[in-house]
Scaffold this active site. Structure first.
Site, mmCIF file in Angstrom:
data_model
loop_
_atom_site.group_PDB
_atom_site.id
_atom_site.type_symbol
_atom_site.label_atom_id
_atom_site.label_comp_id
_atom_site.label_asym_id
_atom_site.label_seq_id
_atom_site.Cartn_x
_atom_site.Cartn_y
_atom_site.Cartn_z
ATOM 1 C CG PHE A 141 -1.916 1.211 1.047
ATOM 2 C CD1 PHE A 141 -3.088 1.074 0.330
ATOM 3 C CD2 PHE A 141 -1.602 2.469 1.566
ATOM 4 C CE1 PHE A 141 -3.948 2.163 0.138
ATOM 5 C CE2 PHE A 141 -2.457 3.566 1.366
ATOM 6 C CZ PHE A 141 -3.642 3.389 0.662
ATOM 7 C CG ASP A 226 5.734 4.046 1.707
ATOM 8 O OD1 ASP A 226 5.718 4.794 2.703
ATOM 9 O OD2 ASP A 226 4.760 3.917 0.939
ATOM 10 C CE LYS A 255 0.077 6.947 6.565
ATOM 11 N NZ LYS A 255 -1.367 6.916 6.482
#
Ligand SMILES: Cc1ncc(COP(=O)(O)O)c(C=O)c1O
Length: 401
Positions: A141, A226, A255
Site C-alpha cells: 500500500f 516507504d 503522516k
C-alpha cells in the site's frame, strides 16, 4: 441540526462513499483521547493511520502553527521562505540524509520518488530509454494516485481504474529469492514498506531486508523504503529500517511529519537520486511552504525531545504482551513492532468489524482491515495505565466471543 444521525445522513447524501467509517462523529482531541459530539471519550487506537503519533493537538506543534500562520503561510517555491532551510537542516541531521524534497501527501512523496529514480536510472545507471523497471511487493500500500494503484494487487484499489503505467514488477513480500529472480539490467529501484501496514501489519522474516540491501547494492538498485506509516517512531525506532540494521537509499516519510496538523511529506535521499531533478521537472504549489515547514520542525522536535520514540518501544512491548496474554479461541495471531500492532482473528469469528464496534461501545476506536484483522496504533504518548486499561477491554471483547 447537528445530531450524530443528522451529520451522518448529510455526509452520506452529499459525499462520495469512498470510506466506510465507524459511526462516531468526533469534535475534539487531546493526547491519546478523542471526544464525539455527544461528549463520549475514546482512546484513539488508530492515530489517523499513524499521522497523530505525537498525540492529538500537541500544544507545542499547535503553537508553532499559530505563530507561523500569523506571519506567512505560502510563498510557493517561486520565492524562498525563511523556514525551508531550517527544516532541511533539522531533518537531514536527524536522519542522515543528504537531500530532501518536500511534498504534501504520502502518495505525492511516493510519486516523486518514482519519478526521480526513473530519471536516475537513465542518467546515472545507464538504463535504455523508457525501459526502467521498479520492483514492488504484492499486498503493498503506497497510496491512491493513478501511478500507485497501477501496481497495487488489491482489487478494490485498482479494478476499473486502468489503463495503468507500465514499468513495475510485483514480487511476494518477504521472499528474497523472488526478489533476486525479478532483478534485470533495467531494474532501477525496489519500492517497499518495512512492515506492510494496510495489508495487516505484516512483519518480514528475519534477515529479509539485510538480503534485500545486499542485492540492491550488488546490482546498483535504489532501495526505496516507504516509511510513511512505519517511520517517525511508530515501530519504536525513528525509522523502521533500524530494526533491520540497514539504510535505505531513499526514504519516504509523511503522516506524523506534521503530527496531524497539516499534510507534509518528504523524500529523503543521497545526493545522487534527488540530484537528477532540475528546475521545472518536479514541484508542488504547497510543497515546502513555510507553514508546513514550521509545523514539521515542531513535530520532529516533539517526537525526539519528549521521548516518544522510546515510549513507543516500551508501550508497544507492553501492549503486544498484553494482547498475547488474552485467552481467546478467536485470536489467530498477535503481531507488530512498537505501537504498530495487529490482532488477526480466525475466519470463524465473523470479521473484525463487529469487534471494532464493540470496542467503540467501550470507548476504544480501532480499525478493522482486510476482513479479519484489527489494527492497533495509538498515539506514541500513551501511558502504562492507558495500555493496561485498553488491554482489559480488548480482553473483554475478544474473550466474550
Ligand atoms: C505505507 C504508506 N505509504 C503511503 C501512504 C499514502 O499516504 P497519503 O494517504 O498521505 O497519500 C500510506 C497511507 O496510509 C501508507 O500507509
Amino acid at each position: 441540526m447537528s445530531t450524530t444521525a443528522a451529520l451522518i445522513e448529510t455526509e452520506y447524501r452529499l459525499g462520495a462513499h469512498n470510506y466506510k467509517p465507524l459511526d462516531v462523529v468526533l469534535s475534539r482531541g487531546e493526547g491519546v483521547y478523542v471526544w464525539d459530539i455527544e461528549g463520549n471519550r475514546y482512546l484513539d487506537c488508530l492515530s489517523a493511520y499513524s499521522a497523530v503519533n505525537q498525540g492529538h493537538c500537541h500544544p507545542k506543534i499547535f503553537k508553532a502553527m499559530i505563530e507561523q500562520a500569523q506571519k506567512l503561510t505560502l510563498t510557493s517555491r517561486a520565492f524562498r521562505n525563511d523556514q525551508l532551510a531550517h527544516f532541511y537542516e533539522e531533518i537531514a541531521a536527524l536522519t542522515g540524509s543528504h537531500k530532501v524534497l518536500p511534498m504534501n501527501s504520502g502518495a505525492e512523496a511516493v510519486e516523486t520518488a518514482i519519478k526521480a529514480v526513473r530519471k536516475w536510472g537513465y542518467e546515472v545507471k545507464g538504463v535504455a530509454a523508457e525501459k526502467a523497471e521498479i520492483i514492488v511487493c504484492s499486498n503493498n500500500f503506497h497510496g491512491r494516485t493513478m501511478g500507485i494503484v497501477g501496481f497495487s494487487t488489491d482489487p478494490d484499489a485498482r479494478s476499473g481504474f486502468g489503463p495503468f503505467a507500465p514499468g513495475f514488477k510485483i514480487v511476494p513480500f518477504g521472499d528474497i529469492d523472488a526478489f533476486r529472480e525479478a532483478i534485470s539490467e533495467n531494474t532501477v529501484a525496489f519500492l517497499v514498506e518495512p512492515i506492510l501496514g494496510e495489508a495487516g501489519v505484516i512483519v518480514p522474516p528475519v534477515g529479509y531486508f539485510a538480503g534485500v540491501r545486499e542485492l540492491c547494492t550488488k546490482h546498483g538498485i535504489t532501495l526505496i523504503l516507504d516509511e510513511i506509516q512505519t517511520g517517525l517512531g511508530r515501530t519504536g525506532k525513528l525509522l523502521a529500517e533500524e530494526h533491520e540494521g540497514i539504510e535505505a537509499d531513499v526514504t519516504l516519510i509523511g503522516k506524523a511529519l506534521s503530527g496531524g496538523f497539516y499534510p507534509v511529506s518528504a523524500v529523503l535521499s543521497n545526493s545522487e537520486v534527488l540530484g537528477v531533478l532540475k528546475p521545472g521537472q518536479h514541484g508542488s504549489t504547497f510543497g515546502g511552504n513555510p507553514l508546513a515547514c514550521a509545523i514539521a520542525r515542531a513535530a520532529l522536535k516533539a517526537l525526539t525531545e519528549e521521548g516518544m520514540i522510546e515510549n513507543s518501544a516500551r508501550m508497544g512491548e507492553r501492549f503486544q504482551n498484553g494482547l498475547r496474554d488474552i485467552r481467546s479461541n478467536i485470536i489467530k495471531d498477535v503481531r507488530g513492532r512498537g505501537l504498530m500492532l495487529a490482532v488477526e482473528l480466525v475466519p470463524e469469528a465473523g470479521g473484525a468489524r463487529q469487534y471494532c464496534e464493540a470496542l467503540k461501545a467501550r470507548g476504544i476506536l480501532a480499525k478493522d482491515t482486510h476482513g479479519d484483522t484489527i489494527r492497533i496504533a495509538p498515539p506514541l504518548v500513551i501511558t502504562e495505565d492507558q495500555v493496561d486499561w485498553a488491554i482489559e477491554h480488548f480482553a473483554a471483547v475478544l474473550a466474550s466471543a
